[in-house]
Scaffold this active site. Structure first.
Site, PDB file in Angstrom:
ATOM      1  N   GLY A   9      45.621  73.742  55.507  1.00 33.12           N
ATOM      2  CA  GLY A   9      45.499  72.669  54.888  1.00 33.12           C
ATOM      3  C   GLY A   9      44.807  72.770  53.562  1.00 33.12           C
ATOM      4  O   GLY A   9      44.194  71.817  53.020  1.00 33.12           O
ATOM      5  N   LEU A  10      44.794  73.938  53.041  1.00 32.45           N
ATOM      6  CA  LEU A  10      44.084  74.101  51.546  1.00 32.45           C
ATOM      7  C   LEU A  10      45.120  74.076  50.755  1.00 32.45           C
ATOM      8  O   LEU A  10      44.704  74.945  49.266  1.00 32.45           O
ATOM      9  CB  LEU A  10      43.294  75.340  51.763  1.00 32.45           C
ATOM     10  CG  LEU A  10      42.084  75.725  52.309  1.00 32.45           C
ATOM     11  CD1 LEU A  10      41.536  76.991  52.527  1.00 32.45           C
ATOM     12  CD2 LEU A  10      40.930  74.761  51.348  1.00 32.45           C
ATOM     13  N   GLY A  11      46.327  73.952  50.826  1.00 34.25           N
ATOM     14  CA  GLY A  11      47.323  73.960  49.627  1.00 34.25           C
ATOM     15  C   GLY A  11      47.995  75.122  49.515  1.00 34.25           C
ATOM     16  O   GLY A  11      48.181  75.216  48.331  1.00 34.25           O
ATOM     17  N   SER A  30      50.732  76.737  50.047  1.00 33.10           N
ATOM     18  CA  SER A  30      52.358  76.714  49.744  1.00 33.10           C
ATOM     19  C   SER A  30      52.704  76.190  48.173  1.00 33.10           C
ATOM     20  O   SER A  30      53.198  76.702  47.651  1.00 33.10           O
ATOM     21  CB  SER A  30      53.001  76.173  50.789  1.00 33.10           C
ATOM     22  OG  SER A  30      52.800  74.829  50.916  1.00 33.10           O
ATOM     23  N   ALA A  76      50.322  75.911  45.827  1.00 39.80           N
ATOM     24  CA  ALA A  76      49.822  76.731  44.873  1.00 39.80           C
ATOM     25  C   ALA A  76      50.717  77.862  44.665  1.00 39.80           C
ATOM     26  O   ALA A  76      50.794  78.218  43.436  1.00 39.80           O
ATOM     27  CB  ALA A  76      48.178  77.045  45.114  1.00 39.80           C
ATOM     28  N   ASP A  92      49.533  67.889  47.287  1.00 39.98           N
ATOM     29  CA  ASP A  92      49.114  68.977  47.032  1.00 39.98           C
ATOM     30  C   ASP A  92      49.768  69.349  45.565  1.00 39.98           C
ATOM     31  O   ASP A  92      48.950  70.459  44.946  1.00 39.98           O
ATOM     32  CB  ASP A  92      49.902  70.205  48.006  1.00 39.98           C
ATOM     33  CG  ASP A  92      49.287  69.855  49.511  1.00 39.98           C
ATOM     34  OD1 ASP A  92      48.481  68.977  49.805  1.00 39.98           O
ATOM     35  OD2 ASP A  92      49.401  70.897  50.281  1.00 39.98           O
TER      36      ASP A  92
HETATM   37  O1  PMV Z   1      48.732  69.983  55.287  1.00 37.39           O
HETATM   38  P1  PMV Z   1      47.203  69.210  55.219  1.00 37.39           P
HETATM   39  O2  PMV Z   1      46.701  69.812  56.484  1.00 37.39           O
HETATM   40  O3  PMV Z   1      46.771  69.474  53.859  1.00 37.39           O
HETATM   41  O4  PMV Z   1      47.500  67.696  55.547  1.00 37.39           O
HETATM   42  C1  PMV Z   1      48.223  66.870  54.939  1.00 37.39           C
HETATM   43  C2  PMV Z   1      47.562  65.302  54.691  1.00 37.39           C
HETATM   44  C3  PMV Z   1      48.189  64.304  55.861  1.00 37.39           C
HETATM   45  O5  PMV Z   1      47.641  63.320  55.186  1.00 37.39           O
HETATM   46  C4  PMV Z   1      47.727  64.640  57.086  1.00 37.39           C
HETATM   47  C5  PMV Z   1      49.799  64.390  55.589  1.00 37.39           C
HETATM   48  C6  PMV Z   1      50.212  63.968  54.022  1.00 37.39           C
HETATM   49  O6  PMV Z   1      51.596  64.096  54.077  1.00 37.39           O
HETATM   50  O7  PMV Z   1      49.571  63.498  53.520  1.00 37.39           O
END
Ligand code: PMV
Length: 320
Positions: free
Chosen positions: A101-103, A105, A107, A148
């Site tokens: 969940g740190l983005g 892919s 980046a 992201d």
């Molecule tokens: O992929 P992550 O862990 O950064 O989470 C995405 C964030 C959510 O709100 C859960 C999904 C989305 O598409 O915004």
């Protein structure tokens, strides 16, 4: 000529999951980067190597492994737009852990697309890089929300309510505070967690609807407090936001142990960031209390990273 581009990772401060049903969210960049270097290759081939995955491919020869397909996709798109590409050695290196969940892919695809464009003499405009990166992201995520990509390109803090409503947020970050990103050690699929939450929404639409409205209020209030620089109250809102994430079902014992202990040891705010069910927790703490928090939670996590939020987005440089 050599080109180097770097793009930062991200963290979501407010509104994950709720953003999937149209509520607003706030995210910031963090100073963990993916770097792509492109240099000449005399034999005319396009050779790609990922240092973190310890894998690569030669473009146009056999099909790359699944994790590397987004990079091949970007090369295909650039070739369709600009014709045959010159030989080059492309190397990518990352500080960002994958599937947390740190983005990482987003980046990766941003730094890659920008570096290749610049190397072939096309100035990488944000819109062009965003488009290429989103195409690559579709291979990894199916239907990426786009948050992201937006934050890694722009950097700073952003307010995000779907791809049509993205605004830079002039947050007044203070050096009196620091942000810890703490890994739970549990990886998960964002898509599956989102599905689970939406199923709960379907079972109890009236109750969940109220929770989503409360989440929206939290984000709107946090937006103002970030502009004012009131990080104590932002910390409290992080705690309230986390309570809502617990109620929609994305907390697990690993996230809760880290959060409870961080707060007990003096953190101002602590919450799941991203999809939950594992992944990362973010902890807002006064610098003077950081050591006590870090010492106290090492027994719950061996992945504690202190990050600087709000760093610049995509940056490229050329070396002759
Ligand atoms: O992929 P992550 O862990 O950064 O989470 C995405 C964030 C959510 O709100 C859960 C999904 C989305 O598409 O915004």
């Amino acid at each position: 000529m050599k080109v180097c581009c770097r793009a930062p990772g991200k963290t979501i401060w407010f509104g994950e999951h709720f953003v999937v049903k149209g509520m607003p969210a706030i995210a910031s960049s963090v100073d963990l980067y993916v770097r792509t270097r492109v240099e000449p290759n005399k034999n005319g081939k396009i050779r790609f190597w990922s240092k973190s995955l310890e894998k690569g491919f030669v473009y146009g020869e056999k099909e790359p492994d699944k994790e590397l397909l987004p990079f091949k996709r970007i090369l295909d798109l650039i070739r369709e737009e600009h014709g045959e590409l010159p030989g080059m050695k492309i190397t990518i290196d990352s500080d960002i852990p994958i599937s947390y969940g740190l983005g990482s892919s987003a980046a990766s695809s941003i730094s890659f697309a920008a570096a290749v464009l610049k190397y072939i003499g096309v100035e990488p405009s944000p819109e062009h890089v965003r488009r290429l990166s989103l195409e690559a992201e579709k291979i990894v995520h199916g239907r990426p929300s786009g948050i992201d990509t937006a934050i890694s390109l722009r950097g700073g803090f952003i307010y995000y309510r779907g791809p049509e409503d993205i605004k830079p947020l002039n947050a007044r970050w203070s050096n009196e505070y620091t942000l810890l990103v703490i890994g739970t050690g549990v990886t998960r699929s964002t898509g599956l967690v989102v599905k689970k939450v939406l199923e709960r929404y379907e079972r109890f639409p009236n109750i969940m609807g109220k929770i989503y409205e409360a989440a929206s209020e939290i984000t709107m209030t946090a937006k103002e407090l970030m502009i004012e620089g009131d990080w104590i109250r932002i910390g409290e809102l992080m705690n309230i936001n986390h309570g809502l994430l617990v109620s929609i079902g994305v907390a697990i014992p690993e996230t809760e142990r880290i959060i409870h202990n961080s707060l007990r040891l003096g953190a101002i705010g602590a919450k799941i960031s991203g999809a939950g069910m594992g992944g990362i927790v973010i902890v807002l703490v006064k610098k003077k209390d950081k050591e006590a928090v870090v010492d106290g939670i090492t027994s719950f996590s061996n992945e504690i990273i202190e990050v600087e939020p709000g760093v610049a987005g995509l940056e490229c440089r050329v070396e002759e």
